[in-house]
Design an enzyme around this catalytic site. Structure first.
Site, mmCIF file in Angstrom:
data_model
loop_
_atom_site.group_PDB
_atom_site.id
_atom_site.type_symbol
_atom_site.label_atom_id
_atom_site.label_comp_id
_atom_site.label_asym_id
_atom_site.label_seq_id
_atom_site.Cartn_x
_atom_site.Cartn_y
_atom_site.Cartn_z
ATOM 1 N N SER A 56 0.820 -1.204 0.000
ATOM 2 C CA SER A 56 0.000 0.000 0.000
ATOM 3 C C SER A 56 0.855 1.255 0.000
ATOM 4 C CB SER A 56 -0.903 -0.008 1.235
ATOM 5 O OG SER A 56 -1.567 1.228 1.386
ATOM 6 N N TYR A 80 -1.626 6.156 -5.705
ATOM 7 C CA TYR A 80 -2.684 7.082 -6.090
ATOM 8 C C TYR A 80 -2.082 8.131 -7.014
ATOM 9 C CZ TYR A 80 -5.318 5.185 -2.121
ATOM 10 O OH TYR A 80 -5.977 4.347 -1.254
ATOM 11 N N THR A 106 -4.905 2.953 -7.861
ATOM 12 C CA THR A 106 -6.242 2.924 -7.275
ATOM 13 C C THR A 106 -7.027 4.133 -7.762
ATOM 14 O OG1 THR A 106 -5.545 1.686 -5.333
ATOM 15 C CG2 THR A 106 -7.549 2.992 -5.124
ATOM 16 N N LYS A 175 -6.885 -0.438 -10.331
ATOM 17 C CA LYS A 175 -7.570 -1.073 -9.204
ATOM 18 C C LYS A 175 -8.780 -0.242 -8.785
ATOM 19 C CE LYS A 175 -6.715 -2.591 -4.434
ATOM 20 N NZ LYS A 175 -7.764 -1.771 -3.776
ATOM 21 N N HIS A 199 -13.159 -1.465 -2.848
ATOM 22 C CA HIS A 199 -12.410 -0.821 -1.765
ATOM 23 C C HIS A 199 -12.978 -1.224 -0.395
ATOM 24 C CE1 HIS A 199 -9.357 2.623 -1.676
ATOM 25 N NE2 HIS A 199 -9.447 2.235 -0.421
#
Length: 235
Positions: A56, A80, A106, A175, A199
């Site tokens: 992450s 991101y 994402t 994603k 999510h």
């Protein structure tokens, strides 16, 4: 019935990586909350299991340190697209230099969702648990989770994905898709794969379960790129 199952294998290949099973470790934030080994322990476990760790952006350990904990392992980085593209670029560059082999972009968090369970319980990430990868890219310390989401660019479009794919050498998976239409657009704009994900059901309102969204995404993508599924599987 009556099929020879005396010699079976769970091995598979994803984006050229040979895996012992078709199950990857999804990007989960702040793993030091769960165990003192945090993401480094998870990296060692993924390597021992013969699969990929997806780290992450909200990792509580620097990506280079996570990769160093399991140098024989396979690692992907979730990212991101931030308002300041330099922040995204700095994170990607650290991941690439540390041997990460793909990016998970994402796209279902242009704004932070109203996570009612966290509001009811009063949950907050403890001050000593930080997001060092993002903080290093931004250039200062002690960002709260809310402040991290404020950095995310809510204006991104498919053209931004296309530019990102052309800018970096790493394959980029998108994603957070739950429709066939979006999956087809991801292919058209250069995605190396898609991850069907809602999510955790706590980001966007009224979304279907990922398992229910999976068939139409697979149909839209066909054999062109890999389709992965995130979350919700119990058995």
């Amino acid at each position: 019935m009556l099929v020879d199952v005396s010699d079976v294998s769970t091995r598979t290949t994803v984006l050229g990586a040979d895996l012992e099973m078709p199950i990857l470790v999804a990007p989960v934030a702040f793993q030091l909350l769960a165990h003192p080994d945090g993401e480094q322990g998870m990296a060692r476990a993924a390597a021992a299991a013969g699969t990929i760790l997806c780290l992450s952006s909200l990792t509580s350990t620097r990506p280079a340190e996570v990769a160093g904990a399991a140098p024989e392992g396979k690692h992907w980085m979730q990212v991101y697209l931030f308002r300041d593209r330099g922040v995204t670029r700095a994170m990607v560059e650290e991941a690439a230099e540390s041997g990460y082999e793909a990016l998970l972009l994402t796209v279902d968090a242009p704004y932070a969702g109203r996570r009612e369970r966290d509001l009811r319980s009063g949950f907050q990430v403890p001050a000593e648990i930080t997001a060092p990868a993002i903080e290093a890219a931004v250039g200062h310390r002690s960002l709260t989770t809310a402040e991290v989401f404020e950095l995310v660019d809510p204006s991104i479009t498919w053209e931004d994905l296309e530019r990102l794919c052309s800018e970096f050498d790493l394959p980029i998976l998108v994603k957070g898709l739950i429709t066939g239409e979006d999956a087809a657009l991801a292919v058209e704009h250069g995605a190396a794969g898609v991850v069907v994900s809602n999510h955790g059901g706590r980001q966007l309102d009224t979304v279907p379960a990922a398992i229910d969204a999976l068939p139409e995404v697979v149909e839209a993508v066909g054999e062109r790129i890999p389709v992965l599924l995130d979350g919700g599987v119990r058995r």
